[in-house]
Design an enzyme around this catalytic site. Structure first.
Site, mmCIF file in Angstrom:
data_model
loop_
_atom_site.group_PDB
_atom_site.id
_atom_site.type_symbol
_atom_site.label_atom_id
_atom_site.label_comp_id
_atom_site.label_asym_id
_atom_site.label_seq_id
_atom_site.Cartn_x
_atom_site.Cartn_y
_atom_site.Cartn_z
ATOM 1 N N ASN A 1 2.904 85.158 14.529
ATOM 2 C CA ASN A 1 4.256 84.733 14.907
ATOM 3 C C ASN A 1 5.001 84.472 13.608
ATOM 4 O O ASN A 1 4.546 83.664 12.800
ATOM 5 C CB ASN A 1 4.140 83.461 15.762
ATOM 6 C CG ASN A 1 5.454 82.727 15.940
ATOM 7 O OD1 ASN A 1 5.468 81.521 16.097
ATOM 8 N ND2 ASN A 1 6.553 83.426 15.907
ATOM 9 N N GLY A 2 6.111 85.177 13.394
ATOM 10 C CA GLY A 2 6.874 84.988 12.159
ATOM 11 C C GLY A 2 7.274 86.334 11.588
ATOM 12 O O GLY A 2 7.209 87.352 12.285
ATOM 13 N N GLU B 1 23.978 83.116 29.428
ATOM 14 C CA GLU B 1 22.556 83.249 29.113
ATOM 15 C C GLU B 1 21.734 83.708 30.312
ATOM 16 O O GLU B 1 20.868 84.552 30.186
ATOM 17 C CB GLU B 1 21.974 81.880 28.710
ATOM 18 C CG GLU B 1 22.147 81.481 27.283
ATOM 19 C CD GLU B 1 21.523 80.112 27.008
ATOM 20 O OE1 GLU B 1 20.839 79.993 25.993
ATOM 21 O OE2 GLU B 1 21.725 79.155 27.790
ATOM 22 N N TRP C 1 8.144 88.506 21.015
ATOM 23 C CA TRP C 1 9.600 88.700 20.969
ATOM 24 C C TRP C 1 9.827 89.564 19.743
ATOM 25 O O TRP C 1 9.644 89.113 18.616
ATOM 26 C CB TRP C 1 10.307 87.348 20.840
ATOM 27 C CG TRP C 1 11.788 87.409 21.013
ATOM 28 C CD1 TRP C 1 12.493 87.256 22.167
ATOM 29 C CD2 TRP C 1 12.766 87.617 19.979
ATOM 30 N NE1 TRP C 1 13.836 87.370 21.925
ATOM 31 C CE2 TRP C 1 14.027 87.596 20.589
ATOM 32 C CE3 TRP C 1 12.700 87.835 18.607
ATOM 33 C CZ2 TRP C 1 15.211 87.766 19.878
ATOM 34 C CZ3 TRP C 1 13.882 88.009 17.893
ATOM 35 C CH2 TRP C 1 15.123 87.965 18.534
ATOM 36 N N HIS D 1 46.886 80.623 23.501
ATOM 37 C CA HIS D 1 46.907 81.474 22.308
ATOM 38 C C HIS D 1 45.999 82.682 22.451
ATOM 39 O O HIS D 1 45.495 83.192 21.461
ATOM 40 C CB HIS D 1 46.538 80.635 21.078
ATOM 41 C CG HIS D 1 47.437 79.464 20.894
ATOM 42 N ND1 HIS D 1 48.730 79.579 20.453
ATOM 43 C CD2 HIS D 1 47.236 78.149 21.168
ATOM 44 C CE1 HIS D 1 49.292 78.377 20.438
ATOM 45 N NE2 HIS D 1 48.404 77.493 20.875
ATOM 46 N N CYS E 1 7.636 84.377 19.764
ATOM 47 C CA CYS E 1 6.275 84.830 19.955
ATOM 48 C C CYS E 1 5.387 83.615 20.201
ATOM 49 O O CYS E 1 5.524 82.582 19.573
ATOM 50 C CB CYS E 1 5.690 85.597 18.777
ATOM 51 S SG CYS E 1 6.596 87.074 18.383
ATOM 52 N N ARG F 1 8.540 81.627 24.732
ATOM 53 C CA ARG F 1 8.767 81.949 23.326
ATOM 54 C C ARG F 1 9.054 83.437 23.105
ATOM 55 O O ARG F 1 9.443 83.848 22.018
ATOM 56 C CB ARG F 1 7.547 81.569 22.491
ATOM 57 C CG ARG F 1 7.184 80.111 22.572
ATOM 58 C CD ARG F 1 5.953 79.829 21.765
ATOM 59 N NE ARG F 1 6.189 80.007 20.356
ATOM 60 C CZ ARG F 1 6.661 79.079 19.544
ATOM 61 N NH1 ARG F 1 6.940 77.879 20.017
ATOM 62 N NH2 ARG F 1 6.850 79.320 18.272
ATOM 63 N N LYS G 1 25.623 78.517 29.271
ATOM 64 C CA LYS G 1 24.605 78.508 30.337
ATOM 65 C C LYS G 1 24.793 79.714 31.240
ATOM 66 O O LYS G 1 23.848 80.401 31.579
ATOM 67 C CB LYS G 1 24.703 77.239 31.205
ATOM 68 C CG LYS G 1 24.103 75.975 30.685
ATOM 69 C CD LYS G 1 22.637 75.946 30.498
ATOM 70 C CE LYS G 1 22.175 76.525 29.211
ATOM 71 N NZ LYS G 1 22.255 75.859 27.980
ATOM 72 N N GLU H 1 29.366 74.742 26.406
ATOM 73 C CA GLU H 1 27.993 74.717 26.915
ATOM 74 C C GLU H 1 27.919 75.319 28.324
ATOM 75 O O GLU H 1 26.985 76.051 28.648
ATOM 76 C CB GLU H 1 27.467 73.269 26.876
ATOM 77 C CG GLU H 1 26.086 73.042 27.444
ATOM 78 C CD GLU H 1 24.966 73.875 26.807
ATOM 79 O OE1 GLU H 1 25.180 74.475 25.744
ATOM 80 O OE2 GLU H 1 23.883 73.943 27.418
ATOM 81 N N LYS I 1 13.061 80.868 23.628
ATOM 82 C CA LYS I 1 13.411 79.458 23.577
ATOM 83 C C LYS I 1 13.343 78.911 22.165
ATOM 84 O O LYS I 1 14.082 78.021 21.787
ATOM 85 C CB LYS I 1 12.470 78.667 24.482
ATOM 86 C CG LYS I 1 12.891 77.224 24.571
ATOM 87 C CD LYS I 1 12.566 76.613 25.886
ATOM 88 C CE LYS I 1 13.234 75.281 26.035
ATOM 89 N NZ LYS I 1 14.682 75.385 26.237
#
Ligand code: G6P
Length: 612
Positions: free
Chosen positions: A99-100, A492, A73, A508, A2, A27, A489, A485, A607
């Site tokens: 926000n929180g 996402e 968010w 395996h 947020c 955010r 990427k 990574e 983010k």
């Protein structure tokens, strides 16, 4: 998550708030809203992005010089108009952005319902603003005091800004656990979750500390108190950024701009810290803690997401160069599993935003148990650098694209510098080798620049594979984290399922997935256990898998087997993660663009993850 923005002054608030929200959209972007105070409070909010809010507000009156705004968010309640912020209090005399998470919202809500309050949304935020209104009326106190009393009753995290019908020239803001910055202009105030909405108006900012409440009045100086009612003197800092860092500068997306910024951002991470000719590696921020590092029996890296992958590269670096055992922990797991932490442990907390809730919680746990905590963060003045004992900023500059790129390579750069310095003072590396590595490190920004030039091949591969449903990424040693990574990427931003694995582990399990439709990306520079990875490539080819390989310039062996190869310049093994991640970022980027995805704001992600 947020983003919150507020303005109090003489200018028109609405355009400032909208621009601010756009800067903070990284955010969260599932709904957005604004409350403007001109006579009465008018709230306009809608599901969707800030651009949807702009459409929604078209034709409505937005004339006001005071306002608060929010991009969300969702945590409590689905992303819809009712749950979007700002929220009115019951009597509509107050409005809040938050926000929180208010963890004890349920019992508070029940009590308020019993006292006759009705709720329009499912949010914890509406509970908080009604609690404030209730205290103000019941206890007959000022709004300032009601906010303070209420904040002593809530458990959880908050960054809030409140406007009131009765006080058209004032704003009240407070924080605990979620960030809040106040910009001090000539005749006005700006408030935001980070400094990006503020920098174009003023460079003078105050970072609010946890449990502080700020009182802003037009024409008066900023007042700060703690929730325990102690007066604080605002500490005004000067922002070092300039506006161009926040613009796309001709690139189609922030992510692409940030990928291309890497030669510069990596150099900035090394600046003033590396002198290859003189054999000096020096990280000013942790210099006082070098003895702690030297004596550490163990290093624990804690992080989330991409930063966790940087921590994994750090494990290879510290163990290899400085011969110290390293554990790499997901902050979210570490904090809840009663970890064994000793006073001679050094914890390295890695975070781009410096605000990740799980990483912050893991830090306080390790701190309580007596460990030394060093931070590697990008956002200056954020919460993590302020809770660690010491640390080194990555200095990569603002990263706006939700998928982390330049922050990752800068984190790895700083970890490399730390590991090299520790190796030097521990004497675990011969001087000649140390000098060789330092000299090579200085060439890395130039080599990243060169790597960035290989666009055509990556676009060709992206076009070919944009329609597949699965990808596998394989690497070994230093490049196993790069495989993870690379896969992260891709998933996402393109929503293609992708998995990263240590190449030999493929046998395996993942090998069962391989057929002629399965692209397998190998990170196979001509270093380390190159021959072993060549065998792994053969194993994939034997099962008709399609191989895309990142190879060292001039490689002929892998080129002879793989379907596609992308070259990176020759370098020492310890620097291959930096070079190899660049084409993988570009591959993910181009595939996502071809699939029509919103690269900078992928669905469901944010983010800065300030909730656990
Ligand atoms: C989110 C972001 C990732 C990031 C992770 C950790 O998931 O989308 O890009 O790697 O949080 O964030 P941090 O700011 O602590 O590095």
């Amino acid at each position: 998550m947020c983003g919150i923005v507020a303005y109090l002054g003489e200018k028109q608030a609405f355009p400032i708030l909208i621009k601010g929200l756009q800067r903070l959209e990284y955010r969260g972007y599932d709904s957005a809203g604004v409350a403007l105070l001109n006579g009465d409070i008018a709230i306009h909010k809608t599901k969707g992005k800030v651009s949807d809010l702009q459409d929604y507000v078209k034709g409505k009156k937005t004339d006001a010089t005071v306002g608060i705004a929010h991009t969300r968010w969702a945590t409590h309640g689905e992303p819809n108009q009712q749950n979007a912020h700002p929220h009115f209090s019951h009597k509509q005399s107050l409005a809040i952005i938050h926000n929180g998470i208010i963890e004890n919202y349920a019992p508070l809500k029940e009590e308020l319902i019993n006292r006759g309050y009705r709720f329009k949304s499912d949010t914890d935020t509406e509970v908080l603003i009604n609690l404030i209104e209730d205290i103000k009326i019941k206890e007959e106190v000022s709004l300032e005091e009601a906010v303070r009393i209420a904040l002593n009753q809530v458990i959880g995290a908050y960054a809030i800004v409140i406007i009131s019908n009765d006080k058209p020239d004032e704003l009240i803001a407070a924080r605990k656990g979620s960030p809040l910055v106040i910009g001090i202009g000539d005749n006005d105030f700006y408030i935001a979750s980070d400094a990006t909405p503020i920098v174009e108006y003023t460079k003078n900012v105050v970072y609010l500390e946890d449990e502080e409440i700020a009182y802003l009045k037009k024409g008066e100086e900023l007042q700060i108190k703690t929730i325990k009612n102690q007066k604080k003197t605002p500490y005004i800092q000067e922002l070092e950024w300039n506006l161009s860092k926040l613009e796309k500068e001709g690139y189609e997306h922030f992510m692409l701009k940030e990928i291309y910024e890497q030669p510069r951002s990596i150099l900035d991470s090394m600046r003033g810290r590396l002198n290859a000719k003189k054999g000096i590696v020096s990280l000013g921020g942790i210099i006082d803690y070098e003895q702690k590092l030297l004596k550490a029996k163990r290093i624990i890296m804690i992080a989330c997401g991409t930063s966790w992958h940087a921590g994994l590269v750090g494990e290879y670096l510290f163990e290899d160069l400085a011969r110290v055992p390293v554990e790499v922990e997901y902050a979210s797991e570490f904090r809840y599993r009663n970890p064994i932490i000793n006073e001679d442990d050094v914890v390295i907390a890695i975070s781009q935003s410096g605000e990740t809730a799980d990483t912050l919680a893991a830090i306080s746990l390790a701190k309580e148990k007596g460990a030394t905590i060093l931070g590697i963060c990008n956002v200056v003045g954020s919460s993590i650098p302020r809770t660690t004992h010491a640390g080194s900023y990555t200095h990569a500059g603002p990263e706006i694209g939700v998928a982390s790129t330049k922050a990752f390579t800068s984190q790895v750069t700083v970890l490399t510098l730390m590991a090299l310095r520790l190796a030097q003072i521990k004497g675990t590396i011969p001087k000649s080798r140390f000098m060789q590595l330092l000299a090579e490190m200085e060439t890395i920004p130039g080599k990243v620049e060169k790597t960035l030039k290989s666009a055509a091949k990556i676009i060709e591969i992206s076009e070919k594979f944009q329609g597949v449903s699965n990808f596998l990424y394989l690497g070994r040693g230093y490049n196993f984290p790069v495989a993870l990574e690379g896969a992260l990427k891709l998933k996402e931003i393109s929503y293609i399922h992708a998995e990263g694995y240590p190449a030999a582990e493929m046998k395996h399990g993942p090998i069962a997935l391989i057929d002629e439709n399965m692209p397998v990306v190998f990170i196979a520079p001509h270093k380390g256990i190159y021959e072993k990875i060549v065998s792994n490539i053969q194993e994939v080819k034997a099962r008709k898998g399609v191989v895309i390989a990142i190879v060292t310039e001039g490689d002929s062996v892998v080129k002879g087997i793989a379907d596609y190869t992308i070259e990176i310049p020759e370098t020492e093994e310890i620097f291959t993660p930096i070079l190899a991640s660049v084409p993988l970022q570009k591959l993910a980027y181009h595939i996502a663009v071809l699939r029509g995805c919103n690269v900078d704001q992928p669905r469901n992600l944010a983010k800065s993850v300030t909730v656990e």
